[in-house]
Each structure stands twice: as C-alpha cells, then as structure tokens.
Write a protein that holds these residues in place. Structure first.
Motif, PDB file in Angstrom:
ATOM      1  N   ASN A 272      -6.461  -7.598  -2.242  1.00 11.81           N
ATOM      2  CA  ASN A 272      -7.706  -6.425  -1.925  1.00 11.81           C
ATOM      3  C   ASN A 272      -7.543  -5.088  -2.553  1.00 11.81           C
ATOM      4  O   ASN A 272      -7.675  -3.589  -2.742  1.00 11.81           O
ATOM      5  CB  ASN A 272      -8.519  -6.427  -0.914  1.00 11.81           C
ATOM      6  CG  ASN A 272      -8.871  -7.867  -0.695  1.00 11.81           C
ATOM      7  OD1 ASN A 272      -9.786  -8.129  -2.022  1.00 11.81           O
ATOM      8  ND2 ASN A 272      -9.793  -8.179   0.357  1.00 11.81           N
ATOM      9  N   ILE A 273      -6.134  -4.413  -1.759  1.00 15.79           N
ATOM     10  CA  ILE A 273      -5.384  -3.431  -1.593  1.00 15.79           C
ATOM     11  C   ILE A 273      -4.986  -2.727  -3.300  1.00 15.79           C
ATOM     12  O   ILE A 273      -5.085  -2.156  -3.754  1.00 15.79           O
ATOM     13  CB  ILE A 273      -3.733  -3.113  -1.432  1.00 15.79           C
ATOM     14  CG1 ILE A 273      -4.742  -2.800   0.368  1.00 15.79           C
ATOM     15  CG2 ILE A 273      -2.602  -2.591  -1.340  1.00 15.79           C
ATOM     16  CD1 ILE A 273      -3.447  -3.727   1.401  1.00 15.79           C
TER      17      ILE A 273
ATOM     18  N   ASN B 112      -5.949  -8.094 -15.432  1.00 13.92           N
ATOM     19  CA  ASN B 112      -6.897  -8.073 -14.226  1.00 13.92           C
ATOM     20  C   ASN B 112      -7.165  -9.770 -13.814  1.00 13.92           C
ATOM     21  O   ASN B 112      -8.850 -10.022 -13.997  1.00 13.92           O
ATOM     22  CB  ASN B 112      -8.198  -7.276 -14.763  1.00 13.92           C
ATOM     23  CG  ASN B 112      -7.875  -5.843 -15.192  1.00 13.92           C
ATOM     24  OD1 ASN B 112      -7.399  -4.821 -14.022  1.00 13.92           O
ATOM     25  ND2 ASN B 112      -8.783  -5.560 -15.946  1.00 13.92           N
TER      26      ASN B 112
ATOM     27  N   ASP C 277       0.755  -1.170  -0.146  1.00 15.87           N
ATOM     28  CA  ASP C 277      -0.037   0.318   0.448  1.00 15.87           C
ATOM     29  C   ASP C 277       0.444   1.667  -0.449  1.00 15.87           C
ATOM     30  O   ASP C 277       0.769   2.010  -1.318  1.00 15.87           O
ATOM     31  CB  ASP C 277      -0.884  -0.026   1.003  1.00 15.87           C
ATOM     32  CG  ASP C 277      -2.014   1.131   0.858  1.00 15.87           C
ATOM     33  OD1 ASP C 277      -2.217   1.466   0.179  1.00 15.87           O
ATOM     34  OD2 ASP C 277      -2.660   1.803   2.152  1.00 15.87           O
TER      35      ASP C 277
ATOM     36  N   HIS D 277      -6.350  -4.052  -5.605  1.00 14.09           N
ATOM     37  CA  HIS D 277      -7.612  -4.373  -6.673  1.00 14.09           C
ATOM     38  C   HIS D 277      -7.743  -3.157  -6.766  1.00 14.09           C
ATOM     39  O   HIS D 277      -8.495  -1.593  -7.803  1.00 14.09           O
ATOM     40  CB  HIS D 277      -8.553  -5.214  -6.399  1.00 14.09           C
ATOM     41  CG  HIS D 277      -8.361  -6.383  -7.244  1.00 14.09           C
ATOM     42  ND1 HIS D 277      -8.843  -7.576  -6.284  1.00 14.09           N
ATOM     43  CD2 HIS D 277      -7.729  -6.984  -7.615  1.00 14.09           C
ATOM     44  CE1 HIS D 277      -8.612  -8.661  -6.661  1.00 14.09           C
ATOM     45  NE2 HIS D 277      -7.302  -8.499  -7.077  1.00 14.09           N
ATOM     46  N   ARG D 278      -8.450  -1.888  -5.134  1.00 12.59           N
ATOM     47  CA  ARG D 278      -9.025  -0.916  -4.904  1.00 12.59           C
ATOM     48  C   ARG D 278      -8.401   0.219  -5.675  1.00 12.59           C
ATOM     49  O   ARG D 278      -7.893   1.298  -6.220  1.00 12.59           O
ATOM     50  CB  ARG D 278      -8.883  -0.598  -3.635  1.00 12.59           C
ATOM     51  CG  ARG D 278      -9.951  -1.064  -2.663  1.00 12.59           C
ATOM     52  CD  ARG D 278     -10.120  -1.090  -1.346  1.00 12.59           C
ATOM     53  NE  ARG D 278      -9.266  -0.993  -0.322  1.00 12.59           N
ATOM     54  CZ  ARG D 278      -8.176  -1.804   0.367  1.00 12.59           C
ATOM     55  NH1 ARG D 278      -9.759  -3.014  -0.039  1.00 12.59           N
ATOM     56  NH2 ARG D 278      -7.957  -2.206   1.313  1.00 12.59           N
ATOM     57  N   PHE D 279      -6.460   0.160  -5.479  1.00  7.40           N
ATOM     58  CA  PHE D 279      -5.568   0.847  -6.207  1.00  7.40           C
ATOM     59  C   PHE D 279      -6.063   1.399  -7.539  1.00  7.40           C
ATOM     60  O   PHE D 279      -6.012   2.627  -8.027  1.00  7.40           O
ATOM     61  CB  PHE D 279      -3.895   0.631  -6.067  1.00  7.40           C
ATOM     62  CG  PHE D 279      -3.228   1.920  -5.790  1.00  7.40           C
ATOM     63  CD1 PHE D 279      -2.764   2.935  -5.415  1.00  7.40           C
ATOM     64  CD2 PHE D 279      -2.910   1.582  -7.386  1.00  7.40           C
ATOM     65  CE1 PHE D 279      -2.196   4.106  -5.571  1.00  7.40           C
ATOM     66  CE2 PHE D 279      -1.514   2.473  -7.711  1.00  7.40           C
ATOM     67  CZ  PHE D 279      -1.403   4.088  -6.634  1.00  7.40           C
ATOM     68  N   CYS D 280      -5.823  -0.076  -8.012  1.00 10.74           N
ATOM     69  CA  CYS D 280      -5.755  -0.129 -10.395  1.00 10.74           C
ATOM     70  C   CYS D 280      -7.138   0.119 -10.334  1.00 10.74           C
ATOM     71  O   CYS D 280      -7.171   1.485 -11.571  1.00 10.74           O
ATOM     72  CB  CYS D 280      -5.809  -1.477 -10.032  1.00 10.74           C
ATOM     73  SG  CYS D 280      -3.746  -2.194 -10.149  1.00 10.74           S
ATOM     74  N   LYS D 281      -8.351  -0.123  -9.444  1.00  9.10           N
ATOM     75  CA  LYS D 281      -9.460   0.763  -9.911  1.00  9.10           C
ATOM     76  C   LYS D 281      -9.466   2.126  -9.865  1.00  9.10           C
ATOM     77  O   LYS D 281     -10.020   2.987 -11.144  1.00  9.10           O
ATOM     78  CB  LYS D 281     -10.275   0.019  -9.119  1.00  9.10           C
ATOM     79  CG  LYS D 281     -12.187   0.784  -9.725  1.00  9.10           C
ATOM     80  CD  LYS D 281     -13.271   0.087  -8.683  1.00  9.10           C
ATOM     81  CE  LYS D 281     -14.173   0.343  -8.976  1.00  9.10           C
ATOM     82  NZ  LYS D 281     -15.729  -0.616  -8.466  1.00  9.10           N
ATOM     83  N   GLU D 282      -9.077   2.673  -8.841  1.00 10.67           N
ATOM     84  CA  GLU D 282      -8.494   4.171  -8.816  1.00 10.67           C
ATOM     85  C   GLU D 282      -7.743   5.425 -10.132  1.00 10.67           C
ATOM     86  O   GLU D 282      -8.362   5.718 -10.226  1.00 10.67           O
ATOM     87  CB  GLU D 282      -8.171   4.511  -7.561  1.00 10.67           C
ATOM     88  CG  GLU D 282      -8.091   5.755  -6.854  1.00 10.67           C
ATOM     89  CD  GLU D 282      -7.365   6.349  -5.249  1.00 10.67           C
ATOM     90  OE1 GLU D 282      -7.142   7.174  -5.456  1.00 10.67           O
ATOM     91  OE2 GLU D 282      -7.417   4.980  -5.186  1.00 10.67           O
TER      92      GLU D 282
END
Length: 413
Positions: A155-156, A241, A95, A158-163
């Motif tokens: 999970n970290i 992905n 992160d 996935h969230r970062f890449c989506k953002e």
C-alpha cells in the motif's frame, strides 16, 4: 544505460540481485548496493554505500546524497517478535527510504521500483492456503487475521508510485534457497548443518519435521533465479504495476529431496524415521518427547475461500499445525550435537560459530508444516518469463557455496 539501487544488499535475496546486476556491467554500469556494512567484494560496477534503514528519512537522505538510480530493488527485511512489529518496522523502513529519495531529488530519475516480499502474502505462516496460490487471491484482512506487513508495504508503494508517476513491480518468492551469512530465513545452511552433524554423530538421516509434509508438495525459490527475475521485471513492459509469484517452476517434495540430501553427505535416510512418531492421520503423533506440535491460527487462510470453493466443513479448513519429530532448537543445544560440531569444525577448518548462527526456528517451521505449499507461475509465464531451475540442483549448488565459505564440510567423496 540503466543504473540501479539495491537495498538489503547483504541479505539472501538482495545479495544475489547485486551480483546479478554486477555480472552485466554493459547493461548496468552503476549499481548502488546499500546496507549497514559491506561483507564481501563486489564487481567493479557496484558501489557500496552505508545506510541504516531504521533511521529517519532525513538521516537516510544524508546517506543518499550521491546515490542515483533509475531502478530501485527494495529487498530489505528486519524480523520482529510480533506481526504488528513487522508491520510497523518494515513499513517504516520502506516509507522513510522512499521519502529520503524524494528529499534528495533522486526520485526524479526513478522509472520503476521492484519490491521483494514473499508468500506470507498468502498466509503460509498461518496455516493451509488455497492451492495453487495465485496473485489474484484476496488479501487476508479479516478481524481475526494478524497484521500482514507485506500488505502495508504494498500500500505504501502503490501510494508513493502514484504520487510520483513511477511504475512498480512486486515479487512473491517462497522457501528461499540461497547463500547468506547471518540471515534470519536461511533454509540451506540449517539443513546442511543438521545433516553434517548427524553424520558426525554416526546417525542415519532423520527428517525432523512433519511426516505429513514430507510426502506433500512444496514450492521453492532459488535466490539466483529470483535475482534474474528481478532484472527481467525491471525492464519488461508487461511487468509494470504487477505482482508476481517467483518460484523455481518444478514440482518438489522432501520425500524426493531428502534422500538426495543424505547421499550428498554420504548418508542414508533412516528407513523407519517416522515409525515411532506417527501412527495414523486420526491418532496423530505419538511419543514425541524430542519434538512437539504447535497449533497455528484457528482458521487457516483457505477458510476464507471455503464457501466459494465448496469446502465448508472440509478437514483442510480446520486448524493447521507445525509438527516436529525433532525440535531443532533443542537439538542444536544438545551437548552431543555441540561436541560433534566442534569436532567436525576443527577437523575440517569450518567456521565455529555456524551452529549457533543457523536459523533453527525457521527450519523447524518450514519442515514442520502439515499442509502443502503450491505456488502458481502462470502469471509470470504469460508475461514472458521463462526462467527455471531444478530445486535439488539449486540446493546442491548452495551446499557447494557453503563448503567453499567453510560453513559446511565438502561433499563426501
């Protein structure tokens, strides 16, 4: 042409990613190898930079001011004493590193992030798993399951890449065969040292782990093959992905490889190596003064699949264990073993601290499991990956590397 950033550049998997990209300067003109220290020389297209992944995002951002890359390979791992510790520390490393790239503005150049994890994803450290393990197997998140830091990292990611609108790929290697010094999970070095010292002591080669696992299947990952997969996955549209198992692709067992290990070191396998330790599947181990039995989690991972697979009440859903004919940690501390190693190291000019640096606890676990480990490569094959290596040839090759590095003696002629 693409540029790359590799974390964990001195680890057993990260090191090979650096060298794989370094071998192709026309395709990868700039490769940033990030680690606390530089342990060896790199190809001309590799630039080493210091980084402490346990530091804050702000501190890392200072170290990363001049680091830019389109593809990130995150292969860093820091072993902790507890699973919660692994969750906290390894999650924070990923992160903070990603946040540091956002702070420097380097994230604007990134197209895909490849995260290296492993088959702890499936709970191989907890007991028998569903076999073969496939990437769509559900995560083990029940109340009685310990934290799994790979879930936290993914999970970290996935969230970062989506953002930031970035693609990702995750790899799941298992029982890695590779070269690295001072690495926590180094199978090859410990196997080689165990065999070489046993020969020095005038002994036949005894498999120190589980008689049951000796005749079951295991899946291994050659570190060089994994690096080739990562380079392929970075550029392959079908890998975007997605998470992939990455193992060698053959069917292997220690009953097949152990005699080859013995032959490599000029030895023979002790014909009755299990006779005094193993009586029957019902009675289990007998007379294990040197070794022992360690029970794993009450419910092995396969228990989560039992009802849907018609396995409720089947023995495979009962508690798994680690069984050692020889406790390798205790073995490595014996006076005759230390004396044998000292004699061997002095005669052959080997690195004297290799014995104490070897990962005996890890090897004891890997060889002591009483359940098989079978990993499916179907998903990667369908995506177009064709890489393969014979597992014995991979292990033999690492023995040769370790001999060149003066960690193991050269092959017996």
């Amino acid at each position: 042409m693409p540029s790359a950033i590799v974390t964990g550049a001195t680890g057993i998997l990260g090191r090979e990613i650096v060298f794989e990209l370094g071998r192709h300067p026309q395709q990868w003109p700039t490769v940033h190898a990030l680690s606390r220290s530089r342990k060896e020389d790199y190809p001309s297209n590799v630039v080493h930079s210091h980084i402490d992944l346990t530091s804050s995002a702000d501190d890392m951002a200072n170290d990363l001011q001049n680091v830019r890359g389109e593809y990130i390979f995150f292969a860093a791992y820091l072993q902790q004493d507890t699973e919660q510790g692994n969750w906290d520390v390894n999650g924070a490393m990923l992160d903070n590193f990603l946040q540091a790239l956002a702070k420097t503005g380097a994230i604007k150049n990134v197209k895909r992030i490849i995260l290296v994890t492993g088959c702890k994803q499936y709970g191989v450290h907890l007991g028998a798993t569903k076999v073969p393990m496939t990437e769509d197997d559900k995560w083990l998140t029940g109340d009685d399951r310990p934290p799994n830091f790979y879930y936290n990292q993914q999970n970290i990611l996935h969230r970062f890449c989506k953002e930031h609108d970035i693609e990702w790929t995750v790899t799941y290697p298992n029982d890695v065969i590779g070269y690295a010094e001072g690495n926590f999970m180094n199978l090859s070095t410990a196997v080689g040292l165990y065999a070489a010292i046993s020969k020095e002591l005038g002994q036949e080669l005894v498999f120190p782990g589980s008689p049951e696992f000796y005749v079951r299947f295991d899946s291994f990952t050659d570190s060089k093959l994994h690096a080739q997969f990562c380079a392929w996955a970075a550029m392959e549209p079908r890998a975007a992905n997605q998470a992939f198992n990455v193992v060698n692709g053959d069917a292997e067992s220690w009953q097949h490889m152990w005699p080859k290990v013995a032959s490599y070191f000029g030895m023979k396998v002790k014909p009755d190596q299990f006779e005094t330790a193993w009586s029957s599947k019902v009675a289990g181990y007998l007379g294990m003064d040197a070794g022992g039995v360690q029970n794993l989690q009450d419910r092995p991972p396969i228990a989560d699949f039992a009802n849907s697979m018609g396995l409720k009440g089947h023995p495979v859903t009962h508690q798994s264990r680690v069984e050692q004919v020889i406790d390798l940690v205790k073995w490595s501390q014996r006076s005759d073993v230390k004396k044998g190693w000292k004699t061997l190291a002095e005669r052959e000019g080997l690195k004297k601290d290799a014995l104490e640096k070897a990962t005996w606890t890890f090897l004891g676990f890997v060889l002591g499991r009483n359940y098989e480990v079978v990993v499916s490569m179907s998903k990667a094959r369908k995506a177009g990956w064709t890489g393969y290596i014979d597992t014995w040839e991979a292990l033999e090759g690492v023995f040769e590397e370790l001999a060149e590095a003066k960690i193991l003696p050269k092959r017996d002629s």
